[in-house]
Scaffold this motif. Sequence first.
Motif, PDB file in Angstrom:
ATOM      1  N   LYS A   3       0.820  -1.212   0.000  1.00 50.02           N
ATOM      2  CA  LYS A   3       0.000   0.000   0.000  1.00 50.02           C
ATOM      3  C   LYS A   3       0.861   1.272   0.000  1.00 50.02           C
ATOM      4  CE  LYS A   3      -3.504  -0.272   2.672  1.00 50.02           C
ATOM      5  NZ  LYS A   3      -4.394  -0.268   3.866  1.00 50.02           N
ATOM      6  N   LYS A   4       1.921   1.277   0.816  1.00 51.06           N
ATOM      7  CA  LYS A   4       2.784   2.450   0.917  1.00 51.06           C
ATOM      8  C   LYS A   4       3.496   2.717  -0.408  1.00 51.06           C
ATOM      9  CE  LYS A   4       6.477   4.390   3.822  1.00 51.06           C
ATOM     10  NZ  LYS A   4       7.380   4.123   4.971  1.00 51.06           N
ATOM     11  N   GLN A   5       3.995   1.667  -1.034  1.00 48.89           N
ATOM     12  CA  GLN A   5       4.686   1.811  -2.314  1.00 48.89           C
ATOM     13  C   GLN A   5       3.737   2.283  -3.409  1.00 48.89           C
ATOM     14  OE1 GLN A   5       6.057  -2.259  -2.433  1.00 48.89           O
ATOM     15  NE2 GLN A   5       8.172  -1.688  -1.924  1.00 48.89           N
ATOM     16  N   LEU A   6       2.519   1.734  -3.407  1.00 50.44           N
ATOM     17  CA  LEU A   6       1.528   2.128  -4.407  1.00 50.44           C
ATOM     18  C   LEU A   6       1.129   3.581  -4.233  1.00 50.44           C
ATOM     19  CD1 LEU A   6      -0.345   1.451  -6.745  1.00 50.44           C
ATOM     20  CD2 LEU A   6      -2.004   0.581  -5.094  1.00 50.44           C
ATOM     21  N   ALA A   7       0.922   4.001  -2.990  1.00 52.50           N
ATOM     22  CA  ALA A   7       0.548   5.392  -2.723  1.00 52.50           C
ATOM     23  C   ALA A   7       1.635   6.346  -3.212  1.00 52.50           C
ATOM     24  CB  ALA A   7       0.293   5.585  -1.232  1.00 52.50           C
ATOM     25  N   ALA A   8       2.891   5.985  -2.976  1.00 57.89           N
ATOM     26  CA  ALA A   8       4.008   6.823  -3.410  1.00 57.89           C
ATOM     27  C   ALA A   8       4.077   6.901  -4.933  1.00 57.89           C
ATOM     28  CB  ALA A   8       5.312   6.281  -2.841  1.00 57.89           C
ATOM     29  N   LEU A   9       3.860   5.740  -5.592  1.00 56.77           N
ATOM     30  CA  LEU A   9       3.888   5.710  -7.056  1.00 56.77           C
ATOM     31  C   LEU A   9       2.770   6.561  -7.638  1.00 56.77           C
ATOM     32  CD1 LEU A   9       4.880   4.614  -9.771  1.00 56.77           C
ATOM     33  CD2 LEU A   9       3.459   2.582  -9.385  1.00 56.77           C
ATOM     34  N   MET A  10       1.590   6.450  -7.076  1.00 58.56           N
ATOM     35  CA  MET A  10       0.457   7.222  -7.577  1.00 58.56           C
ATOM     36  C   MET A  10       0.695   8.715  -7.421  1.00 58.56           C
ATOM     37  SD  MET A  10      -2.739   4.845  -6.294  1.00 58.56           S
ATOM     38  CE  MET A  10      -3.972   5.652  -7.283  1.00 58.56           C
ATOM     39  N   GLU A  11       1.294   9.084  -6.299  1.00 61.84           N
ATOM     40  CA  GLU A  11       1.592  10.504  -6.067  1.00 61.84           C
ATOM     41  C   GLU A  11       2.606  11.008  -7.094  1.00 61.84           C
ATOM     42  OE1 GLU A  11       3.111  13.527  -2.501  1.00 61.84           O
ATOM     43  OE2 GLU A  11       2.880  11.382  -2.112  1.00 61.84           O
ATOM     44  N   SER A  12       3.612  10.200  -7.389  1.00 57.88           N
ATOM     45  CA  SER A  12       4.635  10.613  -8.354  1.00 57.88           C
ATOM     46  C   SER A  12       4.073  10.750  -9.766  1.00 57.88           C
ATOM     47  CB  SER A  12       5.796   9.609  -8.356  1.00 57.88           C
ATOM     48  OG  SER A  12       5.404   8.373  -8.936  1.00 57.88           O
ATOM     49  N   LEU A  13       3.050   9.980 -10.057  1.00 54.44           N
ATOM     50  CA  LEU A  13       2.435  10.024 -11.391  1.00 54.44           C
ATOM     51  C   LEU A  13       1.278  11.020 -11.479  1.00 54.44           C
ATOM     52  CD1 LEU A  13       2.283   6.181 -12.174  1.00 54.44           C
ATOM     53  CD2 LEU A  13       3.897   7.847 -13.104  1.00 54.44           C
ATOM     54  N   GLY A  14       0.908  11.572 -10.327  1.00 52.97           N
ATOM     55  CA  GLY A  14      -0.233  12.484 -10.301  1.00 52.97           C
ATOM     56  C   GLY A  14      -1.541  11.772 -10.573  1.00 52.97           C
ATOM     57  N   VAL A  15      -1.625  10.553 -10.055  1.00 58.64           N
ATOM     58  CA  VAL A  15      -2.814   9.712 -10.268  1.00 58.64           C
ATOM     59  C   VAL A  15      -3.557   9.523  -8.961  1.00 58.64           C
ATOM     60  CG1 VAL A  15      -3.603   7.392 -10.862  1.00 58.64           C
ATOM     61  CG2 VAL A  15      -1.797   8.465 -12.205  1.00 58.64           C
TER      62      VAL A  15
END
Length: 277
Positions: A3-15
């Motif tokens: 969950k933490k990794q996914l949240a970080a990835l989504m934030e970096s992609l602006g998703v």
Amino acid sequence: MNKKQLAALMESLGVAPSKKLGQNFLVDQNFVESIVRDAKIKPDDRILEVGPGFGALTGLLLDTGAQVAAIEFDRKLAAWLRERYKTTSLNLIEGDACKVNIPAIFGEDTPFRLISNLPYSAGTVIVANMLTLKTPPTEMLVMLQKEVGMRLAAAAGEEEYGALSVRVQNMYQVKCVRIAPPDLFFPRPEVDSVILRLTLRSDRPDPMVFKRLTTLVKLSFAHRRKKMFKQAAAAFEAEKLGAAMDRLGISRDIRAEKVTPEQFRALAELLEDSPHG
């Protein structure tokens, strides 16, 4: 990824997860791996995935050596997936799975399997659309909202039983594999999910009978508290409909919710020569 990794990835992609698109991403690796184990995929299998999201399931499907096609509606996710899996054999299709030409993906007469964590917003429509293909999936191993899954598996007389239950069960054997609690997803949905295994029946009705069956059940369940005879007679000649029901021992006073999938099919077969069928 967790969950933490996914949240970080989504934030970096602006998703941000879209409620409208029914986006709830699997973040429990053990659970995803269990889906692939349950699928028992062979290298020569053709697999369709709908709503791959960030590829939690996609990568494992590709690792089996199967031919994998994935349909993603979200433009940003599709771009990420295209880059992430650019060195693999993934056939990524950007579009609405409810509108994509499914037979064209592997070939109209080519057997394939549907293995997916289906988007909440479109799961019912996607499964229903698969029923009408010339070559429907030989198996569907899909995750759906528990309420939807229970509707597909419901027996006559149960509250969840309806037109889609009848249509699905005439085409597939339906089995609930396991329940997926909300904490397996990000964002966390408010309801449980369920994995269903739908195995294509060898004794399924032919396309013309299935088309007639679809008309029959949709009319019969249009108003659940009303007698199915009067509702079905809107499309089928009342005299022939009544005679067919009598022959099968189905009361003309019965409600659709009490009629089994087998009885509906038998009725559709007897109505073959109806001028309104």
